[in-house]
Scaffold this motif. Structure first.
Motif, PDB file in Angstrom:
ATOM      1  N   LEU A  99     -41.996  14.277 -12.275  1.00  0.00           N
ATOM      2  CA  LEU A  99     -40.972  14.827 -11.397  1.00  0.00           C
ATOM      3  C   LEU A  99     -40.184  15.928 -12.088  1.00  0.00           C
ATOM      4  CD1 LEU A  99     -39.621  11.559  -9.779  1.00  0.00           C
ATOM      5  CD2 LEU A  99     -40.832  13.376  -8.598  1.00  0.00           C
ATOM      6  N   GLY A 100     -39.794  16.917 -11.313  1.00  0.00           N
ATOM      7  CA  GLY A 100     -39.048  18.049 -11.845  1.00  0.00           C
ATOM      8  C   GLY A 100     -39.789  19.343 -11.598  1.00  0.00           C
ATOM      9  N   SER A 101     -39.094  20.451 -11.809  1.00  0.00           N
ATOM     10  CA  SER A 101     -39.650  21.757 -11.461  1.00  0.00           C
ATOM     11  C   SER A 101     -40.218  22.509 -12.655  1.00  0.00           C
ATOM     12  CB  SER A 101     -38.559  22.617 -10.795  1.00  0.00           C
ATOM     13  OG  SER A 101     -37.421  22.724 -11.635  1.00  0.00           O
ATOM     14  N   GLY A 102     -40.228  21.890 -13.842  1.00  0.00           N
ATOM     15  CA  GLY A 102     -40.687  22.574 -15.047  1.00  0.00           C
ATOM     16  C   GLY A 102     -42.144  22.325 -15.367  1.00  0.00           C
ATOM     17  N   ASP A 103     -42.516  22.616 -16.631  1.00  0.00           N
ATOM     18  CA  ASP A 103     -43.899  22.493 -17.076  1.00  0.00           C
ATOM     19  C   ASP A 103     -44.172  21.115 -17.659  1.00  0.00           C
ATOM     20  OD1 ASP A 103     -44.375  25.173 -16.401  1.00  0.00           O
ATOM     21  OD2 ASP A 103     -43.599  25.861 -18.349  1.00  0.00           O
ATOM     22  N   ALA A 104     -45.444  20.858 -17.960  1.00  0.00           N
ATOM     23  CA  ALA A 104     -45.829  19.619 -18.633  1.00  0.00           C
ATOM     24  C   ALA A 104     -45.214  19.577 -20.030  1.00  0.00           C
ATOM     25  CB  ALA A 104     -47.343  19.532 -18.721  1.00  0.00           C
ATOM     26  N   ILE A 105     -45.043  18.363 -20.570  1.00  0.00           N
ATOM     27  CA  ILE A 105     -44.447  18.216 -21.898  1.00  0.00           C
ATOM     28  C   ILE A 105     -45.402  17.485 -22.827  1.00  0.00           C
ATOM     29  CG2 ILE A 105     -42.113  18.174 -20.954  1.00  0.00           C
ATOM     30  CD1 ILE A 105     -42.102  15.148 -21.418  1.00  0.00           C
ATOM     31  N   ASN A 106     -45.154  17.608 -24.121  1.00  0.00           N
ATOM     32  CA  ASN A 106     -45.981  16.937 -25.115  1.00  0.00           C
ATOM     33  C   ASN A 106     -45.619  15.464 -25.212  1.00  0.00           C
ATOM     34  OD1 ASN A 106     -47.383  19.296 -25.914  1.00  0.00           O
ATOM     35  ND2 ASN A 106     -45.668  19.890 -27.227  1.00  0.00           N
TER      36      ASN A 106
ATOM     37  N   PHE B 129     -39.103  12.313   1.897  1.00  0.00           N
ATOM     38  CA  PHE B 129     -39.647  13.657   1.748  1.00  0.00           C
ATOM     39  C   PHE B 129     -39.639  14.328   3.113  1.00  0.00           C
ATOM     40  CE2 PHE B 129     -42.526  11.555  -1.648  1.00  0.00           C
ATOM     41  CZ  PHE B 129     -41.485  11.561  -2.568  1.00  0.00           C
ATOM     42  N   GLU B 130     -38.954  15.433   3.208  1.00  0.00           N
ATOM     43  CA  GLU B 130     -38.893  16.149   4.486  1.00  0.00           C
ATOM     44  C   GLU B 130     -40.266  16.711   4.860  1.00  0.00           C
ATOM     45  OE1 GLU B 130     -35.008  18.218   5.617  1.00  0.00           O
ATOM     46  OE2 GLU B 130     -35.154  18.612   3.459  1.00  0.00           O
ATOM     47  N   ASN B 131     -40.520  16.761   6.185  1.00  0.00           N
ATOM     48  CA  ASN B 131     -41.736  17.394   6.690  1.00  0.00           C
ATOM     49  C   ASN B 131     -41.394  18.227   7.919  1.00  0.00           C
ATOM     50  OD1 ASN B 131     -41.600  15.572   8.902  1.00  0.00           O
ATOM     51  ND2 ASN B 131     -42.833  14.061   7.785  1.00  0.00           N
TER      52      ASN B 131
ATOM     53  N   GLY C  32     -38.516  18.287 -15.682  1.00  0.00           N
ATOM     54  CA  GLY C  32     -37.254  18.976 -15.484  1.00  0.00           C
ATOM     55  C   GLY C  32     -36.320  18.289 -14.508  1.00  0.00           C
ATOM     56  N   ASP C  33     -35.264  18.992 -14.129  1.00  0.00           N
ATOM     57  CA  ASP C  33     -34.240  18.446 -13.241  1.00  0.00           C
ATOM     58  C   ASP C  33     -34.759  18.329 -11.804  1.00  0.00           C
ATOM     59  OD1 ASP C  33     -32.461  18.322 -15.342  1.00  0.00           O
ATOM     60  OD2 ASP C  33     -31.577  20.283 -14.914  1.00  0.00           O
ATOM     61  N   ILE C  34     -34.202  17.338 -11.094  1.00  0.00           N
ATOM     62  CA  ILE C  34     -34.570  17.102  -9.701  1.00  0.00           C
ATOM     63  C   ILE C  34     -33.343  17.363  -8.839  1.00  0.00           C
ATOM     64  CG2 ILE C  34     -35.479  15.429  -8.036  1.00  0.00           C
ATOM     65  CD1 ILE C  34     -36.529  13.861 -10.534  1.00  0.00           C
ATOM     66  N   PHE C  35     -33.481  18.278  -7.901  1.00  0.00           N
ATOM     67  CA  PHE C  35     -32.392  18.611  -7.000  1.00  0.00           C
ATOM     68  C   PHE C  35     -32.795  18.293  -5.563  1.00  0.00           C
ATOM     69  CE2 PHE C  35     -31.778  21.331 -10.692  1.00  0.00           C
ATOM     70  CZ  PHE C  35     -30.418  21.172 -10.938  1.00  0.00           C
ATOM     71  N   GLY C  36     -31.807  18.153  -4.712  1.00  0.00           N
ATOM     72  CA  GLY C  36     -32.101  17.876  -3.313  1.00  0.00           C
ATOM     73  C   GLY C  36     -30.831  17.714  -2.504  1.00  0.00           C
ATOM     74  N   LYS C  37     -30.962  17.053  -1.363  1.00  0.00           N
ATOM     75  CA  LYS C  37     -29.848  16.834  -0.450  1.00  0.00           C
ATOM     76  C   LYS C  37     -29.512  15.351  -0.413  1.00  0.00           C
ATOM     77  CE  LYS C  37     -31.879  20.415   2.486  1.00  0.00           C
ATOM     78  NZ  LYS C  37     -32.547  20.670   3.788  1.00  0.00           N
ATOM     79  N   ARG C  38     -28.235  15.040  -0.189  1.00  0.00           N
ATOM     80  CA  ARG C  38     -27.800  13.667   0.029  1.00  0.00           C
ATOM     81  C   ARG C  38     -27.157  13.574   1.410  1.00  0.00           C
ATOM     82  NH1 ARG C  38     -28.282  10.636  -4.639  1.00  0.00           N
ATOM     83  NH2 ARG C  38     -28.044  11.748  -6.621  1.00  0.00           N
TER      84      ARG C  38
ATOM     85  N   SER D 283     -31.487  10.212  -0.142  1.00  0.00           N
ATOM     86  CA  SER D 283     -31.672  11.459  -0.880  1.00  0.00           C
ATOM     87  C   SER D 283     -32.963  12.120  -0.417  1.00  0.00           C
ATOM     88  CB  SER D 283     -31.746  11.185  -2.387  1.00  0.00           C
ATOM     89  OG  SER D 283     -30.550  10.602  -2.856  1.00  0.00           O
ATOM     90  N   PHE D 284     -32.913  13.443  -0.259  1.00  0.00           N
ATOM     91  CA  PHE D 284     -34.069  14.225   0.148  1.00  0.00           C
ATOM     92  C   PHE D 284     -34.405  15.201  -0.982  1.00  0.00           C
ATOM     93  CE2 PHE D 284     -31.990  12.868   4.021  1.00  0.00           C
ATOM     94  CZ  PHE D 284     -33.033  12.560   4.899  1.00  0.00           C
ATOM     95  N   PRO D 285     -35.313  14.844  -1.900  1.00  0.00           N
ATOM     96  CA  PRO D 285     -35.630  15.751  -3.012  1.00  0.00           C
ATOM     97  C   PRO D 285     -36.276  17.034  -2.506  1.00  0.00           C
ATOM     98  CG  PRO D 285     -37.156  13.914  -2.954  1.00  0.00           C
ATOM     99  CD  PRO D 285     -36.090  13.600  -1.960  1.00  0.00           C
ATOM    100  N   SER D 286     -36.008  18.115  -3.203  1.00  0.00           N
ATOM    101  CA  SER D 286     -36.595  19.388  -2.801  1.00  0.00           C
ATOM    102  C   SER D 286     -38.101  19.381  -3.029  1.00  0.00           C
ATOM    103  CB  SER D 286     -35.959  20.529  -3.596  1.00  0.00           C
ATOM    104  OG  SER D 286     -36.341  20.453  -4.961  1.00  0.00           O
ATOM    105  N   ALA D 287     -38.815  20.193  -2.251  1.00  0.00           N
ATOM    106  CA  ALA D 287     -40.271  20.277  -2.385  1.00  0.00           C
ATOM    107  C   ALA D 287     -40.660  20.744  -3.786  1.00  0.00           C
ATOM    108  CB  ALA D 287     -40.830  21.220  -1.328  1.00  0.00           C
ATOM    109  N   ASN D 288     -39.854  21.598  -4.397  1.00  0.00           N
ATOM    110  CA  ASN D 288     -40.145  22.105  -5.731  1.00  0.00           C
ATOM    111  C   ASN D 288     -40.070  21.013  -6.795  1.00  0.00           C
ATOM    112  OD1 ASN D 288     -40.803  24.383  -7.380  1.00  0.00           O
ATOM    113  ND2 ASN D 288     -38.709  24.375  -8.160  1.00  0.00           N
ATOM    114  N   SER D 289     -39.215  20.009  -6.562  1.00  0.00           N
ATOM    115  CA  SER D 289     -39.032  18.936  -7.540  1.00  0.00           C
ATOM    116  C   SER D 289     -40.190  17.948  -7.555  1.00  0.00           C
ATOM    117  CB  SER D 289     -37.730  18.187  -7.257  1.00  0.00           C
ATOM    118  OG  SER D 289     -36.603  19.016  -7.470  1.00  0.00           O
ATOM    119  N   VAL D 290     -40.934  17.836  -6.465  1.00  0.00           N
ATOM    120  CA  VAL D 290     -42.024  16.853  -6.394  1.00  0.00           C
ATOM    121  C   VAL D 290     -43.391  17.512  -6.391  1.00  0.00           C
ATOM    122  CG1 VAL D 290     -40.575  15.170  -5.210  1.00  0.00           C
ATOM    123  CG2 VAL D 290     -41.936  16.772  -3.866  1.00  0.00           C
TER     124      VAL D 290
END
Length: 312
Positions: free
Chosen positions: A89-96, A217-219, A240-246, A265-272
């Protein structure tokens, strides 16, 4: 042999598969009672990894056992260590990360001597201060897969039963029984939500490692965040960080039980975007709701039992 320092984390999902013999009971034991602490709606239990005392989240929302590097914590000796990359989860890259096999993990007399563990070294992933107690990792699917596991939030005890016969059948009649499906080593249920005056059946991950009540998850059709909401930081994942709506919805229904106006909570599409979602999944049922029940997980028979507690 390699020494790796431990760090903590809160929320993790990824899909590596591997086999283990699994947890076994001590001699002449039919059930094992494990005390736990509850912090921010999450279940934290003490265990030993290769003889070292640590605190772990008990989390149905992850497949594998995770360790995190933590400053000033004791070191744990690991064998058969290899380097990998993971994404969650999060909008960033893979980690080691590192993967280690043939470890011994024990919760009282409930023991696995061939346990595979993933070790995260990202020093930015540290949630002990938020939880108020030290937490060094997450224990997921392999804790639940072979036996009945009862989690009682009032007594703050986990009871692991050797088999279904050990559990009192008369006691079980007081519970609501639900079918679950185990997919990618995680439990899923069907429930009903009422959003914007419309009722919808949803498929949810049962996630005891999620402190919120409900994630959706919104559709483009049935699941839309209500007009009354606010944007917020929802948590931090491996990527990375997870943002969305409450917001709140009109109703959440599970089995024959209704909860009016629960927070959602409705996580943003970018976060998932980096998470491998099972087919048809609409969100997660978290500990904000699950803590209101005495819960029995029966993975071998694909069942979940709920009984309303005082906090309901």
């Amino acid at each position: 042999m390699k020494k790796i320092y431990l760090l903590i984390f809160l929320l993790f999902q990824f899909s590596y598969s591997f086999s283990q013999e699994g947890f076994k009971f001590g001699d002449n034991k039919k059930k094992i009672t494990i005390p736990f602490k509850m912090s921010n709606n999450l279940v934290v239990a003490s265990l030993k990894i290769n003889g070292v005392d640590l605190n772990f989240l008990i989390d149905t929302g992850v497949e594998n056992t995770i360790l995190f590097s933590l400053e000033d914590a004791e070191t744990v000796d690991f064998k058969n260590v290899e380097k990998i990359k993971i994404r969650g989860l999060g909008s960033g890259d893979a980690i080691n990360a590192f993967k280690s096999s043939k470890n011994t993990i024990a919760l009282k007399e409930y023991t696995d001597t061939n346990h595979e563990i993933y070790i995260i070294l990202d020093q930015d992933i540290n949630f002990s201060a938020q939880l108020g107690i030290p937490v060094h990792g997450i224990l997921g699917y392999h804790f639940f897969k072979n036996h009945l596991v009862e989690i009682n939030p009032i007594s703050k005890k986990i009871i692991v039963y050797k088999d279904a016969k050990t559990f009192n059948k008369k006691k079980l009649k007081k519970y609501e029984e639900l079918p679950i499906s185990i997919e990618l080593e995680k439990p899923y249920i069907n429930a009903k939500v009422k959003i914007n005056n419309r009722e919808t059946i949803v498929k949810l991950l049962v996630d005891t490692g999620g402190s919120d009540a409900l994630w959706l998850f919104e559709n483009d059709t049935t699941i839309k965040c209500p007009a009354d909401f606010f944007d917020d930081f929802l948590g931090r994942g491996f990527s990375g960080d997870i943002f969305g709506k409450r917001s709140r919805i009109e109703k959440f229904s599970i089995a024959n039980i209704d909860l009016e106006n629960p927070t959602v909570s409705f996580p943003s599409a970018n976060s998932v975007k980096s998470v491998e979602l099972v087919e048809g999944r609409n969100g997660s049922l978290g500990s904000g709701i699950m803590k209101r029940f005495d819960v029995v997980f029966d993975y071998p028979n694909s069942k979940l039992y709920l009984k309303k507690k005082q906090k309901f």
